[in-house]
Scaffold this active site. Structure first.
Site, PDB file in Angstrom:
ATOM      1  N   HIS A  63      10.582   5.464  -1.453  1.00  0.00           N
ATOM      2  CA  HIS A  63      11.978   5.704  -1.116  1.00  0.00           C
ATOM      3  C   HIS A  63      12.646   4.369  -0.792  1.00  0.00           C
ATOM      4  O   HIS A  63      12.059   3.289  -0.951  1.00  0.00           O
ATOM      5  CB  HIS A  63      12.107   6.724   0.019  1.00  0.00           C
ATOM      6  CG  HIS A  63      11.289   6.417   1.232  1.00  0.00           C
ATOM      7  ND1 HIS A  63      11.489   5.298   2.010  1.00  0.00           N
ATOM      8  CD2 HIS A  63      10.253   7.089   1.812  1.00  0.00           C
ATOM      9  CE1 HIS A  63      10.633   5.293   3.014  1.00  0.00           C
ATOM     10  NE2 HIS A  63       9.866   6.366   2.916  1.00  0.00           N
ATOM     11  N   HIS A 112      10.803   1.836   1.466  1.00  0.00           N
ATOM     12  CA  HIS A 112       9.706   1.168   0.753  1.00  0.00           C
ATOM     13  C   HIS A 112      10.248   0.081  -0.165  1.00  0.00           C
ATOM     14  O   HIS A 112       9.710  -1.032  -0.242  1.00  0.00           O
ATOM     15  CB  HIS A 112       8.920   2.180  -0.088  1.00  0.00           C
ATOM     16  CG  HIS A 112       8.225   3.236   0.702  1.00  0.00           C
ATOM     17  ND1 HIS A 112       8.083   4.533   0.253  1.00  0.00           N
ATOM     18  CD2 HIS A 112       7.631   3.197   1.921  1.00  0.00           C
ATOM     19  CE1 HIS A 112       7.437   5.237   1.147  1.00  0.00           C
ATOM     20  NE2 HIS A 112       7.143   4.453   2.167  1.00  0.00           N
ATOM     21  N   ASP A 128       3.791   2.745  11.065  1.00  0.00           N
ATOM     22  CA  ASP A 128       2.746   3.779  10.988  1.00  0.00           C
ATOM     23  C   ASP A 128       1.898   3.644   9.726  1.00  0.00           C
ATOM     24  O   ASP A 128       1.653   4.622   9.017  1.00  0.00           O
ATOM     25  CB  ASP A 128       3.389   5.164  11.062  1.00  0.00           C
ATOM     26  CG  ASP A 128       2.376   6.254  11.419  1.00  0.00           C
ATOM     27  OD1 ASP A 128       1.393   5.937  12.110  1.00  0.00           O
ATOM     28  OD2 ASP A 128       2.577   7.422  11.012  1.00  0.00           O
ATOM     29  N   ARG A 130       0.799   5.739  -0.574  1.00  0.00           N
ATOM     30  CA  ARG A 130       0.284   7.044  -0.983  1.00  0.00           C
ATOM     31  C   ARG A 130       1.468   7.988  -1.202  1.00  0.00           C
ATOM     32  O   ARG A 130       1.294   9.180  -1.354  1.00  0.00           O
ATOM     33  CB  ARG A 130      -0.662   7.609   0.079  1.00  0.00           C
ATOM     34  CG  ARG A 130       0.001   7.970   1.405  1.00  0.00           C
ATOM     35  CD  ARG A 130      -1.016   8.583   2.346  1.00  0.00           C
ATOM     36  NE  ARG A 130      -0.424   9.274   3.465  1.00  0.00           N
ATOM     37  CZ  ARG A 130      -0.301   8.790   4.694  1.00  0.00           C
ATOM     38  NH1 ARG A 130      -0.711   7.555   4.951  1.00  0.00           N
ATOM     39  NH2 ARG A 130       0.224   9.506   5.661  1.00  0.00           N
ATOM     40  N   GLY A 166       4.184  -1.968   7.484  1.00  0.00           N
ATOM     41  CA  GLY A 166       5.399  -1.443   8.086  1.00  0.00           C
ATOM     42  C   GLY A 166       5.082  -0.471   9.210  1.00  0.00           C
ATOM     43  O   GLY A 166       4.081  -0.606   9.909  1.00  0.00           O
ATOM     44  N   GLN A 192       0.842  -1.185   0.000  1.00  0.00           N
ATOM     45  CA  GLN A 192       0.000   0.000   0.000  1.00  0.00           C
ATOM     46  C   GLN A 192       0.883   1.242   0.000  1.00  0.00           C
ATOM     47  O   GLN A 192       1.811   1.353   0.795  1.00  0.00           O
ATOM     48  CB  GLN A 192      -0.881  -0.007   1.253  1.00  0.00           C
ATOM     49  CG  GLN A 192      -1.360   1.348   1.748  1.00  0.00           C
ATOM     50  CD  GLN A 192      -2.377   1.987   0.840  1.00  0.00           C
ATOM     51  OE1 GLN A 192      -3.141   1.286   0.168  1.00  0.00           O
ATOM     52  NE2 GLN A 192      -2.425   3.306   0.809  1.00  0.00           N
TER      53      GLN A 192
END
Length: 404
Positions: A204, A207, A294, A200, A292, A198
């Site tokens: 980086h 990710h 938050d 938004r 991951g 997921q």
């Protein structure tokens, strides 16, 4: 092995999007109906109902389903559902409508006729109660809370017929996909275990690391980005798409990832939204959801791993899609590699903490981005985007973004 089943007791996709002669006929009938205007969030929810992303829902929720979803994550028939899917209107319009009446559903921004609904229930809710349960706060500074508090005072419920997917198929041609389409792609690739990532944000290095962990474990990864509306300061979907494309072309083995997008607005509901993300990824055919630090959070409203813990609190078998929980990740100068709290023995001072918030702040303020924070090809696209902005948005950095 087969892909995971769609969500719900029947275990089959239930798209509500009309086509052909039936679509032409229903759109013509809808011209004579009273119109209910949809917010951007409601339009996205309607499209998800249309494409089967919200299987097994048949429309917008009534009071019993709203209450169950808000308070226990369970609808009246026992179906697991962690965030209510509702349609609201003003008291004035609600007073003009009757149970059993059909209404036309129109996107408030574009004016497009999106579908129709047969009204089965008209009811009011305690919006602050919904916010405290779903978002764990009723602070209007929380963008999801503000969205709920600003919605109409009366909810309308009933089954829907969906006429349109809006601009998503044309604006995001090649990445906007329905659950039927992603499932077919997985099957064509011979994948049975698929992790959804997921996002938004542009991806980086952290990710990238999360996705590569999943590639090692599963047959493939669906990099699944949100295409709907975000809060001010977030990076638009077309820029994210280009960043993800250049990253996967240069740093991933071909055939291990698929980039796709879905039509929802971000709710920023943290742990509850993580559950919703897993639920509709099950409909898209994903066996796992990467969770991951938050996940779906905003500010400091949630602990960094609240979205991990909530999966341990739901009933056994509530979802077939399972969380792939990954600890805090960062670049370690002493390891000279990406690492996590589970793999790196070094001190916090040796680590470069990575977050989308920090990256946005550095780019928006023209600051130098540290080496190892993001791939140069991605930074080139982002710098061009920020250079073209005429209005700058102040990016507030919350504690999780700086490793606290």
């Amino acid at each position: 092995m087969a892909l995971v089943n769609p969500h719900g007791k029947d275990k089959v996709l239930k798209p509500l999007l009309l086509a052909g002669d039936e679509l032409v006929s229903e759109k013509e009938r809808a011209k004579s109906m009273k119109q209910v205007r949809l917010t951007s969030r409601e339009t996205g929810d309607l499209i998800m109902l249309g494409i089967g992303g919200f299987t097994p829902l048949t429309g917008f929720m009534g009071h019993a389903d709203w209450k169950g979803s808000v308070e226990t994550c369970t609808m009246a028939d026992g179906t697991f559902w962690p965030i209510p899917i509702t349609l609201s209107t003003s008291q004035e319009q609600a007073d003009s409508l009757a149970i059993g009446e059909e209404v036309a559903l129109v996107d408030d921004e574009s004016g497009e006729l999106m579908g129709s609904m047969k009204i089965e229930e008209i009811y009011t809710i305690d919006k602050a109660h919904e916010c405290r349960e779903v978002f764990k706060t009723d602070d209007p500074a929380h963008p999801g809370v503000l969205m709920v508090m600003n919605q109409g005072d009366v909810n309308l419920a009933g089954p829907v017929k969906v006429f349109s997917e809006g601009t998503f198929p044309t604006e995001f041609a090649g990445i906007y996909m329905t659950p039927a389409e992603t499932r077919k792609m997985f099957e064509d690739n011979g994948w049975s275990t698929v992790a959804a990532f997921q996002t938004r944000n542009p991806m980086h290095r952290s990710h990238e690391y999360l996705v590569k962990i999943a590639v090692e474990i599963c047959d493939g990864v669906l990099i699944h980005q949100l295409l709907g509306k975000l809060k001010p300061g977030d990076i638009p979907a077309d820029v994210r798409r280009d960043c993800i494309n250049v990253l996967t072309e240069n740093y991933f083995v071909k055939g291990t990832t698929i980039q796709a997008g879905y039509p929802l607005d971000m709710r920023y509901a943290g742990p509850r939204e993580a559950l919703l993300h897993a639920l509709f990824r099950q409909n898209f055919g994903c066996s796992h959801l990467i969770v991951g630090r938050d996940h779906a959070g905003v500010g400091d409203y949630y602990g960094p791993f609240d979205a991990h813990h909530i999966f341990d609190q739901i009933p056994e078998g509530a979802l077939e899609t399972k969380p792939l929980k990954i600890d805090w990740t960062f670049y370690c100068y002493k390891c000279d590699a990406m690492a996590s709290m589970k793999t790196c023995p070094h001190e916090p001072a040796d680590r470069l903490n990575l977050s989308g918030t920090m990256l946005r702040k550095m780019l928006s303020e023209g600051l130098e981005v540290p080496e190892h924070f993001s791939r140069p090809e991605v930074l080139e696209i982002l710098r061009k985007y920020y250079a073209g902005l005429t209005e700058k948005v102040d990016i507030k950095v919350h504690s999780h973004a700086i490793g606290k």
